[in-house]
Design an enzyme around this catalytic site. Structure first.
Site, PDB file in Angstrom:
ATOM      1  N   ASP A 246       0.880  -1.090  -0.045  1.00 50.42           N
ATOM      2  CA  ASP A 246      -0.013   0.138   0.076  1.00 50.42           C
ATOM      3  C   ASP A 246       0.956   1.338   0.018  1.00 50.42           C
ATOM      4  O   ASP A 246       1.914   1.257  -0.317  1.00 50.42           O
ATOM      5  CB  ASP A 246      -1.015  -0.143   1.274  1.00 50.42           C
ATOM      6  CG  ASP A 246      -2.242   0.349   0.846  1.00 50.42           C
ATOM      7  OD1 ASP A 246      -2.575   1.842   0.566  1.00 50.42           O
ATOM      8  OD2 ASP A 246      -3.348  -0.142   0.762  1.00 50.42           O
ATOM      9  N   HIS A 284      -3.539   5.097   3.749  1.00 50.98           N
ATOM     10  CA  HIS A 284      -4.408   3.991   3.476  1.00 50.98           C
ATOM     11  C   HIS A 284      -3.882   2.699   3.822  1.00 50.98           C
ATOM     12  O   HIS A 284      -4.734   1.774   4.513  1.00 50.98           O
ATOM     13  CB  HIS A 284      -4.477   4.065   1.892  1.00 50.98           C
ATOM     14  CG  HIS A 284      -5.622   3.236   1.422  1.00 50.98           C
ATOM     15  ND1 HIS A 284      -5.300   1.938   0.641  1.00 50.98           N
ATOM     16  CD2 HIS A 284      -6.897   3.446   1.012  1.00 50.98           C
ATOM     17  CE1 HIS A 284      -6.302   1.407   0.107  1.00 50.98           C
ATOM     18  NE2 HIS A 284      -7.345   2.174   0.358  1.00 50.98           N
ATOM     19  N   SER A 498     -11.101  -1.927  -0.585  1.00 51.11           N
ATOM     20  CA  SER A 498      -9.955  -1.651   0.066  1.00 51.11           C
ATOM     21  C   SER A 498      -9.923  -2.434   1.454  1.00 51.11           C
ATOM     22  O   SER A 498      -8.911  -3.076   1.709  1.00 51.11           O
ATOM     23  CB  SER A 498      -9.436  -0.511   0.207  1.00 51.11           C
ATOM     24  OG  SER A 498      -9.169   0.189  -0.828  1.00 51.11           O
TER      25      SER A 498
END
Length: 709
Positions: A246, A284, A498
């Site tokens: 990520d 994230h 996600s």
């Protein structure tokens, strides 16, 4: 010669042009990729340069007539914007500067102008098996190319670098190479910006309902993954390592502490071992990692597999070939067990390149000492098919309009578990992508679709949904303090595919903690066979489509084979015995019937072999004989009596015409998923032609099954 060519469709026939070469008038705007040809158009407001030395931002601003915007580190490219009328003059000025190695146009995908395509100086070429090194060197010299290195897993395939003697850009060179009989495939390495699949913004909600709940407001019965019963068996072990790939990770968070919790961290963006968030980065990755493996430490939250280790891998932010290879090679070399990827390309239509496909296949077949890494990818958040066509309308400024093909190459890879999202009410999440290649779904939030296209000064979002969308957000780790999605150390409304993806990654880690001898394909099969078959009969609120019920094979285009159930999956992993090691008997079957392969028909053809003996498979091999005018159009699958589909041959054969090959467990470890199953039933060989014009036939095939006494 001008690169501009306006008369081609967005996608071209791969077969015809690869046989005869792309017309000279379009060689500058056709991108060869994954056996297909994609139309590009120039971005008239930006260009790139590669300096001969390091420069400060102030010095870069003096190099050309443009305004410096950013650096693409892996490519060593500097991106400039300019008034469209000044583009060519600014590029000419840059090319004349002795401090500039080269200057290049920037491109966009035709009919998807928000996605920028940056060219690097790398080209991948796959040569026919009969082409020797002397001929390869001659071809390379003709085009001003320098051989760099071979591509592992692809025979007679090499990466080349453009030398200063190269007179054309990589697009033109690869299109010219496609016309040579010695070349099976040629692709430029391109840089596409990576896009995380969700960006939450709401306040904290203090419950991890997706792990276990006893119903409540906005909670449907059984919308969780039943993880507490799985934890009765295992909460994960440190030897099972979950690689979360990520943007960044706050490794100072208390939920990532503990002896042996974090292993082999890697920052591919800064090329060091501290994948920490930048000053203004939301992180994230911190949220995704928390869902999968947050430590059980008496405070904060608990991940799906809290006892497992975390391998945080920070990406470069771009999806070029080398970056993808670096991600999966690092995961293989550092003994990752599961690889969780909650991202995709910021492009409507994105097939994988040869090198990207090969990198993922290597991880899925060679990782974990040959048992394979379990690779999990988010399906995406556009509420669009991962492989299909939608009649688009009502987009701002008509950025997308009319019949539009959508393709998510990562989610379509045959060695990947593609994950869609369900809500806390057991409904389809409004944004969740869908299609025949969805493997499973997992809980997440509910929200409008979230595909963004960015141009200079503008951000385009999808047509909105006017109805209310019910469903709780996902509670997970956030950056410490004021940074991140919310003030404090957690966020309550993370979501998108996600967050569904690390849920599945965590369940896969629990499966391997219970039975480390399983192959990656066996883990995938367990996940699919132990799901909860949630049903959503309602129409999608944006497109009005229905896809929430299951076909005769137990598959649903919205939810795959269903919502993951950790308890059922871990119990199944415990019960699955080890593969039989001794083989002293064999069953042999063959079908020599010749079957024409229909041109450009995704249904393909099937040829069957019946096995009547009820034995347990300890070894398996398949021999195939196919003639086709362009084998690069074909994919070949073995389908077992259990409806398991195994990809034997992908679209990597280019202009070869004769396929006579035996696929074994050793040469194609993907076949390992069939070991320990029963052999009785109808076995089918499926051949699919994915591109128009060239035809051929299946001449026959043979199945050999080994079993013990």
């Amino acid at each position: 010669m001008s690169d501009t060519y306006g008369g081609l469709p967005q996608r071209l026939s791969s077969s015809n042009s690869q046989t005869t070469g792309v017309p000279a008038s379009s060689q500058g705007v056709v991108l060869q990729r994954g056996g297909e040809e994609l139309m590009l158009e120039k971005a008239w407001e930006r260009f790139t340069i590669r300096p001969t030395a390091d420069f400060s931002r102030e010095q870069l601003s003096q190099v050309s007539g443009g305004v410096w915007r950013r650096t693409i580190p892996r490519a060593e490219l500097e991106v400039f914007t300019v008034e469209p009328s000044q583009l060519e003059a600014a590029m000419s000025q840059a090319r004349a500067d002795e401090k500039v190695a080269f200057a290049s146009h920037v491109y966009k995908f035709k009919d998807n102008p928000g996605t920028y395509v940056y060219l690097s100086d790398q080209i991948t070429i796959q040569f026919a098996t009969w082409v020797d090194s002397a001929k390869i060197n001659t071809i390379a010299a003709t085009f001003g190319l320098i051989e760099n290195q071979p591509v592992p897993g692809l025979p007679n395939t090499f990466i080349f670098i453009l030398s200063k003697q190269a007179t054309e850009n990589p697009l033109k060179i690869t299109n010219q190479l496609q016309g040579l009989s010695e070349v099976l495939a040629a692709e430029p390495n391109i840089f596409i910006q990576q896009e995380p699949h969700y960006k939450p913004s709401d306040s904290l909600y203090p419950q991890q309902w997706y792990l276990n709940h006893n119903s409540g407001n906005h909670l449907g019965i059984g919308s969780h993954i039943s993880v507490e019963q799985a934890w009765d068996i295992t909460r994960g072990v440190r030897s099972v390592v979950v690689a979360v790939v990520d943007d960044s990770f706050d490794l100072n968070h208390p939920d990532f502490q503990g002896m042996g919790k974090v292993v082999a961290p890697k920052d591919l963006k800064e090329n060091d071992f501290l994948p920490l968030p930048g000053e203004k980065e939301t992180s994230h990755g911190t949220a995704c990692a928390g869902i999968a493996v947050a430590e059980e430490n008496g405070t904060g939250i608990v991940g799906v597999a809290p006892g497992c280790a975390l391998m945080p891998i920070r990406t470069t932010g771009f999806l070029d070939d080398e970056s993808i290879e670096d991600i999966f090679n690092w995961a293989i070399d550092q003994d990752a067990s599961v690889i969780s990827c909650s991202w995709g390309a910021s492009a409507v239509y994105f097939p994988l390149s040869l090198r990207q496909k090969a990198a993922i296949t290597r991880a899925a077949t060679q990782g974990r000492n040959g048992k394979g890494c379990v690779i999990v990818f988010a399906a995406g958040n556009a509420n669009r098919p991962i492989d299909g066509t939608i009649n688009e309308q009502n987009w701002p400024k008509n950025i997308l309009q009319g019949k539009t093909a959508w393709l998510s190459g990562f989610a379509l890879h045959p060695d990947v578990i593609a994950v869609s999202a369900s809500t806390s009410l057991n409904k389809k999440a409004a944004y969740s992508n869908w299609g025949a290649n969805i493997s499973v779904c997992a809980p997440s939030n509910n929200a409008p679709p979230g595909m963004w296209f960015q141009e200079t000064g503008f951000v385009y979002t999808q047509p909105t949904i006017t109805t209310s969308l019910s469903g709780l957000g996902m509670f997970t780790t956030d950056q410490l303090g004021a940074a991140g999605y919310n003030p404090g150390n957690f966020t309550n409304n993370f979501g998108g595919t996600s967050s569904a993806t690390p849920v599945v990654a965590g369940v896969a880690a629990l499966i391997l903690s219970a039975n480390p001898d399983l192959t990656a394909q066996q883990v995938n099969r367990i996940l699919q066979e132990t799901t909860d078959k949630i049903v959503d009969p309602e129409a999608d609120p944006q497109l009005g489509l229905r896809g929430g019920t299951y076909d005769s094979n137990g598959h649903c285009i919205w939810f795959g084979y269903g919502k993951v159930n950790a308890a059922k999956a871990v119990r199944a992993a415990q019960q699955l015995g080890k593969v039989i090691s001794s083989v002293n008997k064999q069953l042999r079957g063959e079908n020599k019937s010749q079957v024409p392969i229909p041109d450009y028909d995704k249904r393909g053809i099937s040829s069957a072999i019946a096995v009547n003996e009820n034995v347990t498979i300890a070894d398996i091999q398949v021999t195939v004989n196919i003639f086709h005018a362009f084998l690069g159009d074909l994919e070949v699958y073995l389908i077992s009596p259990h409806n398991l589909q195994v990809l034997l041959q992908s679209r990597t054969l280019g202009r070869q015409t004769q396929l006579e090959r035996t696929y074994t467990v050793r040469s194609h470890p993907v076949l390992k998923q069939l070991l320990s199953l029963g052999a009785r039933g109808n076995w089918q060989l499926q051949v699919i032609d994915y591109s128009p014009q060239d035809v051929g036939k299946l001449n026959g095939w043979e199945l050999l099954i080994g079993y013990g006494a």
